[in-house]
Design an enzyme around this catalytic site. Structure first.
Site, PDB file in Angstrom:
ATOM      1  N   GLU A 119       0.859  -1.184   0.000  1.00  0.00           N
ATOM      2  CA  GLU A 119       0.000   0.000   0.000  1.00  0.00           C
ATOM      3  C   GLU A 119       0.895   1.234   0.000  1.00  0.00           C
ATOM      4  OE1 GLU A 119      -4.052  -0.467   2.121  1.00  0.00           O
ATOM      5  OE2 GLU A 119      -2.644  -1.525   3.373  1.00  0.00           O
ATOM      6  N   HIS A 241      -9.103   9.526   2.494  1.00  0.00           N
ATOM      7  CA  HIS A 241      -8.650   8.389   1.675  1.00  0.00           C
ATOM      8  C   HIS A 241      -8.868   8.765   0.212  1.00  0.00           C
ATOM      9  CE1 HIS A 241      -8.158   4.432  -0.011  1.00  0.00           C
ATOM     10  NE2 HIS A 241      -7.813   3.957   1.179  1.00  0.00           N
ATOM     11  N   ARG A 289      -0.774   8.847   1.305  1.00  0.00           N
ATOM     12  CA  ARG A 289      -2.163   9.225   1.076  1.00  0.00           C
ATOM     13  C   ARG A 289      -2.421  10.722   0.963  1.00  0.00           C
ATOM     14  NH1 ARG A 289      -5.565   5.227   4.829  1.00  0.00           N
ATOM     15  NH2 ARG A 289      -4.846   3.564   3.479  1.00  0.00           N
ATOM     16  N   HIS A 350     -11.510   9.811   6.280  1.00  0.00           N
ATOM     17  CA  HIS A 350     -11.248   8.388   6.534  1.00  0.00           C
ATOM     18  C   HIS A 350     -10.665   8.108   7.910  1.00  0.00           C
ATOM     19  CE1 HIS A 350     -10.276   4.261   5.508  1.00  0.00           C
ATOM     20  NE2 HIS A 350      -8.993   4.463   5.753  1.00  0.00           N
ATOM     21  N   ARG A 385      -1.067   9.320   8.593  1.00  0.00           N
ATOM     22  CA  ARG A 385      -0.908   7.891   8.904  1.00  0.00           C
ATOM     23  C   ARG A 385      -0.554   7.085   7.658  1.00  0.00           C
ATOM     24  NH1 ARG A 385      -4.507   3.253   8.634  1.00  0.00           N
ATOM     25  NH2 ARG A 385      -6.082   4.642   7.785  1.00  0.00           N
TER      26      ARG A 385
HETATM   27  P1  FAD Z   1     -13.645   1.137  15.954  1.00  0.00           P
HETATM   28  O1  FAD Z   1     -13.388  -0.149  15.294  1.00  0.00           O
HETATM   29  O2  FAD Z   1     -14.149   2.253  15.106  1.00  0.00           O
HETATM   30  O3  FAD Z   1     -14.671   0.871  17.121  1.00  0.00           O
HETATM   31  C1  FAD Z   1     -15.200   1.938  17.874  1.00  0.00           C
HETATM   32  C2  FAD Z   1     -16.120   1.364  18.923  1.00  0.00           C
HETATM   33  O4  FAD Z   1     -16.472   2.381  19.852  1.00  0.00           O
HETATM   34  C3  FAD Z   1     -17.450   0.813  18.403  1.00  0.00           C
HETATM   35  O5  FAD Z   1     -17.747  -0.367  19.099  1.00  0.00           O
HETATM   36  C4  FAD Z   1     -18.453   1.898  18.782  1.00  0.00           C
HETATM   37  O6  FAD Z   1     -19.762   1.425  18.965  1.00  0.00           O
HETATM   38  C5  FAD Z   1     -17.862   2.343  20.086  1.00  0.00           C
HETATM   39  N1  FAD Z   1     -18.260   3.665  20.548  1.00  0.00           N
HETATM   40  C6  FAD Z   1     -18.029   4.867  19.992  1.00  0.00           C
HETATM   41  N2  FAD Z   1     -18.529   5.841  20.769  1.00  0.00           N
HETATM   42  C7  FAD Z   1     -19.081   5.237  21.838  1.00  0.00           C
HETATM   43  C8  FAD Z   1     -19.760   5.689  22.986  1.00  0.00           C
HETATM   44  N3  FAD Z   1     -20.000   6.991  23.238  1.00  0.00           N
HETATM   45  N4  FAD Z   1     -20.217   4.778  23.889  1.00  0.00           N
HETATM   46  C9  FAD Z   1     -20.033   3.441  23.685  1.00  0.00           C
HETATM   47  N5  FAD Z   1     -19.392   2.959  22.598  1.00  0.00           N
HETATM   48  C10 FAD Z   1     -18.926   3.850  21.704  1.00  0.00           C
HETATM   49  N6  FAD Z   1      -6.828   0.461   9.067  1.00  0.00           N
HETATM   50  C11 FAD Z   1      -5.850  -0.421   8.807  1.00  0.00           C
HETATM   51  O7  FAD Z   1      -4.867  -0.497   9.554  1.00  0.00           O
HETATM   52  N7  FAD Z   1      -5.950  -1.248   7.725  1.00  0.00           N
HETATM   53  C12 FAD Z   1      -7.001  -1.212   6.864  1.00  0.00           C
HETATM   54  O8  FAD Z   1      -7.059  -1.992   5.921  1.00  0.00           O
HETATM   55  C13 FAD Z   1      -8.037  -0.277   7.110  1.00  0.00           C
HETATM   56  N8  FAD Z   1      -9.100  -0.170   6.277  1.00  0.00           N
HETATM   57  C14 FAD Z   1     -10.135   0.650   6.603  1.00  0.00           C
HETATM   58  C15 FAD Z   1     -11.271   0.682   5.799  1.00  0.00           C
HETATM   59  C16 FAD Z   1     -12.359   1.443   6.170  1.00  0.00           C
HETATM   60  C17 FAD Z   1     -13.593   1.467   5.300  1.00  0.00           C
HETATM   61  C18 FAD Z   1     -12.313   2.224   7.361  1.00  0.00           C
HETATM   62  C19 FAD Z   1     -13.489   3.060   7.775  1.00  0.00           C
HETATM   63  C20 FAD Z   1     -11.170   2.233   8.131  1.00  0.00           C
HETATM   64  C21 FAD Z   1     -10.070   1.452   7.770  1.00  0.00           C
HETATM   65  N9  FAD Z   1      -8.913   1.423   8.548  1.00  0.00           N
HETATM   66  C22 FAD Z   1      -7.922   0.539   8.260  1.00  0.00           C
HETATM   67  C23 FAD Z   1      -8.836   2.158   9.809  1.00  0.00           C
HETATM   68  C24 FAD Z   1      -9.127   1.180  10.958  1.00  0.00           C
HETATM   69  O9  FAD Z   1     -10.130   0.267  10.548  1.00  0.00           O
HETATM   70  C25 FAD Z   1      -9.594   1.901  12.198  1.00  0.00           C
HETATM   71  O10 FAD Z   1      -8.739   2.950  12.511  1.00  0.00           O
HETATM   72  C26 FAD Z   1      -9.635   0.933  13.383  1.00  0.00           C
HETATM   73  O11 FAD Z   1     -10.418  -0.186  13.050  1.00  0.00           O
HETATM   74  C27 FAD Z   1     -10.183   1.619  14.604  1.00  0.00           C
HETATM   75  O12 FAD Z   1     -10.410   0.647  15.585  1.00  0.00           O
HETATM   76  P2  FAD Z   1     -10.913   1.097  17.007  1.00  0.00           P
HETATM   77  O13 FAD Z   1     -11.007  -0.139  17.813  1.00  0.00           O
HETATM   78  O14 FAD Z   1     -10.090   2.217  17.499  1.00  0.00           O
HETATM   79  O15 FAD Z   1     -12.381   1.715  16.729  1.00  0.00           O
HETATM   80  C1  SIN Z   2      -7.361   0.566   2.497  1.00  0.00           C
HETATM   81  O1  SIN Z   2      -7.559  -0.646   2.377  1.00  0.00           O
HETATM   82  O2  SIN Z   2      -7.084   1.316   1.558  1.00  0.00           O
HETATM   83  C2  SIN Z   2      -7.455   1.167   3.852  1.00  0.00           C
HETATM   84  C3  SIN Z   2      -6.183   0.951   4.531  1.00  0.00           C
HETATM   85  C4  SIN Z   2      -6.036   1.871   5.703  1.00  0.00           C
HETATM   86  O3  SIN Z   2      -6.836   2.774   5.918  1.00  0.00           O
HETATM   87  O4  SIN Z   2      -5.042   1.682   6.413  1.00  0.00           O
END
Ligand code: FAD
Ligand code: SIN
Length: 546
Positions: A119, A241, A289, A350, A385
């Protein structure tokens, strides 16, 4: 009624929150709360994969160097090293739990080496993945493991409203002793006490009109931590993104087309087929990015076109279907066959690179409060990032927080006499028209004035509008404390204000922050750190004792 309690309260059920729960559950009783269903969060939608050094020709030094370069001089080198060094172990942990990453030869069931994709910003093939649905594979396994664990209690549709704090034992010290939770099924707010609390609430990309993020990404953890007195940093670095599918009829949630498509040879082209990126960066389509998104934005404005195109047809239909089954099927459902036509794409919000300031143990400024995952600012991402470093950060800092909590548990006790609002009966919002208007106005103002290219005038316009929306949300909130939409608006408006403050403070262009008034990059890189008025305790309070 007695106040419910738990050893560790984890707010958020993404990769960060659930990894922390599993790492702690042998030692104590853990409660995970999330405001929607367990699997709703950015984690589930992750496509590309997780970066980790697993190939003999790659090295941790190279992962560090690529991350520092993508971060445009603003990464904390210690945080980068800490994370990169733990990549292989994090993948081994997930693999042992049962995540079926794609292996070389395409068979996820074989025991051969992992297939590594590429990537933007990565100088090696370094991204471990489960085809193009890595997040779902990780989520499913973490959920199953948490559901099966007798020491983990999972509460869906419970939304954290605010943290509960009180004075700590040391002079000037504040500590977190629990949180107020809104039960969305009955509409009542209840206080929960815990020996330790972790914010794992994800990012704030829904502050923008168009985003790849799910509805839960409203910056609640950042807003709660700020209100409770924690520092936040580098919130101007909101990542766009480059390649989200352009479907004007689709609404504000846009479908991501993974950067791995470019990693496997996809090219960004203009409507007449001319390659786009070669004129902007020697790394071409695999430049970091910020550079790619800005180049697309520039060309769309220069030519007056609504989108550019992503073309991977030359890899052939079999390759495309095998490597990108989810993206291929989803695009087909919208009538777009990526094996036969280039996909129309645009940038969309993103990822939140800044967040709640933490140290390498995931400690915040409030004693007993941790922040992990996208909600935290660990110093890993700097001004931009690098792809697939986010899931890695979730895993590495969940483990770091677990180690710290584990070591401190014997000395941690429940504290019930906190400064907290009493539990309250439901008070729904009487009028929703202002609420919906302000939601849209906020997100549009941020999209138009605080987007990929900024200026002081645009930021000041945004600042005035956001301040009004935030003050209206605060007033509405005090009267109607069981309306989740209002609570999210209140949080989004708080985070929007913080983003604009950080952006106005930065009088240079760096990484994701590009301003027409200060196009230069200063020789000395500085974090934008905001200190809440409520911060009455000494800075670097994260050096808690006990
Ligand atoms: P999240 O997975 O967003 O979870 C947040 C949690 O908090 C949820 O359970 C939600 O319900 C809860 N929450 C929020 N507010 C409250 C509240 N007030 N009270 C109770 N619960 C609450 N990153 C990579 O490294 N590789 C990838 O390939 C990649 N692809 C991506 C593709 C997409 C479409 C997206 C959107 C993001 C991608 N990212 C990727 C980024 C990555 O997925 C996220 O940064 C990461 O998953 C965040 O994880 P997290 O556990 O911090 O939060
Ligand atoms: C993607 O698959 O392009 C998302 C990867 C990322 O946000 O790290």
């Amino acid at each position: 009624m007695t106040t419910p309690s738990t050893d560790v309260l984890i707010i958020g059920s993404g990769a960060a929150g659930l990894s922390l729960a599993l790492r702690l559950a042998e030692a104590c009783e853990v409660t995970v709360v999330c405001k929607a269903s367990l699997d709703e969060g950015s984690t589930r939608y992750a496509q590309g994969g997780i970066s980790a050094v697993l190939d003999a020709t790659d090295s941790v030094a190279s992962h560090i160097e690529d991350t520092l370069v993508a971060g445009a001089g603003l990464c904390d080198p210690e945080a980068v090293r800490f994370t990169a060094e733990r990549g292989a172990a994090a993948i081994a942990w997930l693999s042992a739990l049962g995540v079926a990453f794609t292996r070389q030869g395409g068979d996820s069931a074989s025991a051969g080496p992992f297939h590594l994709t590429r990537e933007g910003g990565h100088s090696h093939r370094r991204v471990v993945h489960a085809a193009d649905a890595t997040g779902k594979a990780v989520s499913d396994v973490l959920h199953a493991a948490c559901r099966a664990h007798p020491h983990i209690r999972l509460l869906e549709r419970h939304m954290a409203v605010d943290l509960i704090t009180r004075d700590g034992p040391r002079r000037g010290e504040r500590m977190c002793v629990g949180a107020q939770l809104l039960d969305l099924d009955i509409g009542a707010v209840q206080s929960w006490h815990a020996r330790s609390v972790a914010l794992a609430t994800g990012g704030a990309s829904r502050v923008y009109l168009y985003t790849s993020n799910p509805e839960v990404a409203t910056g609640d953890g950042i807003a709660m931590a700020w209100r409770a007195g924690c520092r936040v940093a580098n919130l101007e670095f909101m990542q766009f993104h480059p390649t989200c599918l352009y479907l004007p009829a689709q609404g504000s949630r846009v479908f991501l087309v993974s950067e791995a498509v470019r990693g496997e040879g996809g090219r960004l082209v203009l409507p007449d087929g001319t390659p786009l990126m070669d004129r902007f960066d020697p790394r071409g389509d695999l430049a970091p990015r910020d550079i790619v998104a800005r180049a697309i934005d520039h060309e769309m404005k220069r030519l007056g076109i609504p989108c550019v195109y992503l073309d991977i047809r030359h890899r052939g239909a079999d390759f495309i279907r095998a490597h990108f089954p989810t993206i291929h099927a989803q695009c087909l459902a919208w009538g777009l066959d990526m094996t036969e036509q280039p996909l129309p794409v645009v940038p969309a919000a993103h990822y939140t690179c800044g967040g709640v300031v933490t140290d390498l143990r995931a400690r915040t400024d409030l004693k007993n409060l941790y922040a992990i995952g996208e909600t935290a600012h660990t110093g890993l991402h700097g001004a931009n990032r690098m792809a697939s470093n986010s899931l890695l950060e979730c895993l590495v800092f969940a483990e770091a927080a677990a180690d710290d909590i584990h070591a401190r548990l014997p000395g941690l006790s429940l504290i019930a006499d906190a400064d907290e609002a009493p539990s309250s009966a439901p008070k729904p919002c009487a009028e929703t028209v202002t609420l919906h208007h302000n939601w849209m106005e906020l997100r549009r103002a941020m999209w138009d004035y605080v987007g990929i290219v900024r200026s002081e005038e645009r930021l000041l316009r945004a600042q005035r509008r956001v301040a009004l929306i935030r003050s209206e949300a605060e007033v509405q909130w005090t009267g109607h404390n069981s309306d989740p939409d209002l609570l999210e608006l209140r949080n989004l408006a708080t985070v929007a204000e913080l983003i604009v403050r950080c952006a106005l403070q930065r009088r240079e262009s760096r990484g994701l922050h590009y301003t027409l008034d200060h196009p230069q990059t200063d020789p000395h890189a500085r974090d934008s750190v905001l200190i809440p008025d409520a911060l009455s305790f000494p800075l670097h309070a994260m050096h808690w004792e006990g």
